[in-house]
Design a protein around this motif. Structure first.
Motif, PDB file in Angstrom:
ATOM      1  N   ASP A 135      -7.220   1.218   1.319  1.00  0.00           N
ATOM      2  CA  ASP A 135      -5.753   0.878   0.601  1.00  0.00           C
ATOM      3  C   ASP A 135      -5.002   2.138  -0.030  1.00  0.00           C
ATOM      4  O   ASP A 135      -6.211   2.747   0.020  1.00  0.00           O
ATOM      5  CB  ASP A 135      -5.899  -0.229  -0.926  1.00  0.00           C
TER       6      ASP A 135
ATOM      7  N   VAL B 197      -4.525  -6.375   1.873  1.00  0.00           N
ATOM      8  CA  VAL B 197      -5.524  -4.994   1.319  1.00  0.00           C
ATOM      9  C   VAL B 197      -3.864  -5.970  -0.378  1.00  0.00           C
ATOM     10  O   VAL B 197      -2.839  -6.142   0.009  1.00  0.00           O
ATOM     11  CB  VAL B 197      -4.715  -3.672   1.592  1.00  0.00           C
TER      12      VAL B 197
ATOM     13  N   GLN C 240      -9.935  -4.904  -0.157  1.00  0.00           N
ATOM     14  CA  GLN C 240     -10.072  -4.910   0.498  1.00  0.00           C
ATOM     15  C   GLN C 240     -10.680  -5.449   1.275  1.00  0.00           C
ATOM     16  O   GLN C 240     -11.548  -5.224   1.698  1.00  0.00           O
ATOM     17  CB  GLN C 240      -9.193  -3.736   0.841  1.00  0.00           C
TER      18      GLN C 240
END
Lengths: 114, 114
Positions: free
Chosen positions: B95, B27, B2
C-alpha cells in the motif's frame, strides 16, 4: 544491477549455539532491509524490517531477543539466531530496497539445527 | 490491512501453451503490485511491477501482467510457456500509504510439461 547477496546458503549448527546470516546489497544502497522466514511449501513470513542506523521493527510473535537484527550500514544487515533450537530450522530470506519501489531478494539460507 | 490471494495452489500447462497465474489483492489505498518467481532452495527473483501508468506491464523472461482496478486483480501471463518456467510464483502488494511492508500471496506452483 540490484543484486543482494546472502550467506551462508546453508548452515548446520548445534542446539544452543548462535548463527549469523549476512545480507549485502552489492550495487545499491539499501535504506530498508527485510528478513523473512519460509516454511516448506508456504509463503514468506515477514519477521522484521530494519532501516539503516535504527532498531529493527519486529512482527508480532517474533522474539527480538532470539532473532537479533543489525543494519549498521546501507549495504549490510545481519540476522543472528541466538540459542538455536531445532524448531528454528527453516529457510531464511533477506530482501533489500533502495530507491526503487521493488525489493530485491537474497538467495536464502537453509538453517538446520541439530 | 492489505492482503493478496492466489487462488490456485498449482497450475499445469503444456509447453508452448499460454500461462496465466491469478492474483487478487486488497488494500485501503493505491497499490504497488509485484510478481516474483522462486526456484527450489533459492530466493525470489523480481519479474515485474505495477506502480502507475499503463495497466499492462511487461517484465522479465516474456512475462506480463495486467492491472485491473475494478476487479482488484493483477494476473501474470505468458503467451507461450517453457519447461524452464516451472517454479513457484508469488504475487505481492504494498500500500503506497502504508509504508514499506510487502504482503505476499500464498504462492502458485507452475508446472510446464514438455
Amino acid at each position: 544491477g540490484a543484486v543482494v547477496s546472502q550467506h551462508p546458503s546453508r548452515v548446520i549448527c548445534k542446539s544452543g549455539t548462535s548463527v549469523k546470516i549476512e545480507c549485502r546489497s552489492l550495487d545499491f544502497q539499501a535504506t530498508t532491509m527485510f528478513w523473512y522466514r519460509q516454511f516448506p511449501k508456504q509463503s514468506l513470513m515477514l519477521m522484521a524490517t530494519s532501516n539503516e542506523g535504527s532498531k529493527a521493527t519486529y512482527e508480532q510473535g517474533v522474539e527480538k531477543d532470539k532473532f537479533l537484527i543489525n543494519h549498521a550500514s546501507l549495504t549490510l544487515s545481519t540476522l543472528t539466531v541466538t540459542s538455536a533450537h531445532p524448531e528454528d530450522s527453516s529457510f531464511y530470506i533477506c530482501s533489500a530496497r533502495g530507491t526503487k519501489e521493488e525489493a530485491f531478494f537474497g538467495q536464502g539460507t537453509r538453517l538446520t539445527v541439530v | 490491512a492489505q492482503s493478496v490471494a492466489q487462488p490456485e495452489d498449482q497450475v499445469n500447462v503444456a509447453e508452448g501453451n499460454p500461462l496465466t497465474v491469478k492474483c487478487t489483492y486488497s488494500v485501503s489505498g493505491n497499490p504497488y503490485l509485484f510478481w516474483y518467481v522462486q526456484y527450489p532452495n533459492r530466493g525470489l527473483q523480481f519479474l515485474l511491477k505495477y506502480i502507475t501508468g499503463d495497466n499492462l506491464v511487461k517484465g522479465s523472461y516474456g512475462f506480463e501482467a495486467e492491472f485491473n482496478k475494478s476487479q482488484t486483480s493483477f494476473h501474470l501471463k505468458k503467451p507461450s510457456a517453457l519447461v524452464s518456467d516451472s517454479a513457484l510464483y508469488f504475487c505481492a502488494v504494498r500500500d503506497k500509504a502504508a509504508g514499506n511492508k510487502l504482503t505476499f500471496g500464498g504462492g502458485t506452483r507452475v508446472l510446464v510439461k514438455p
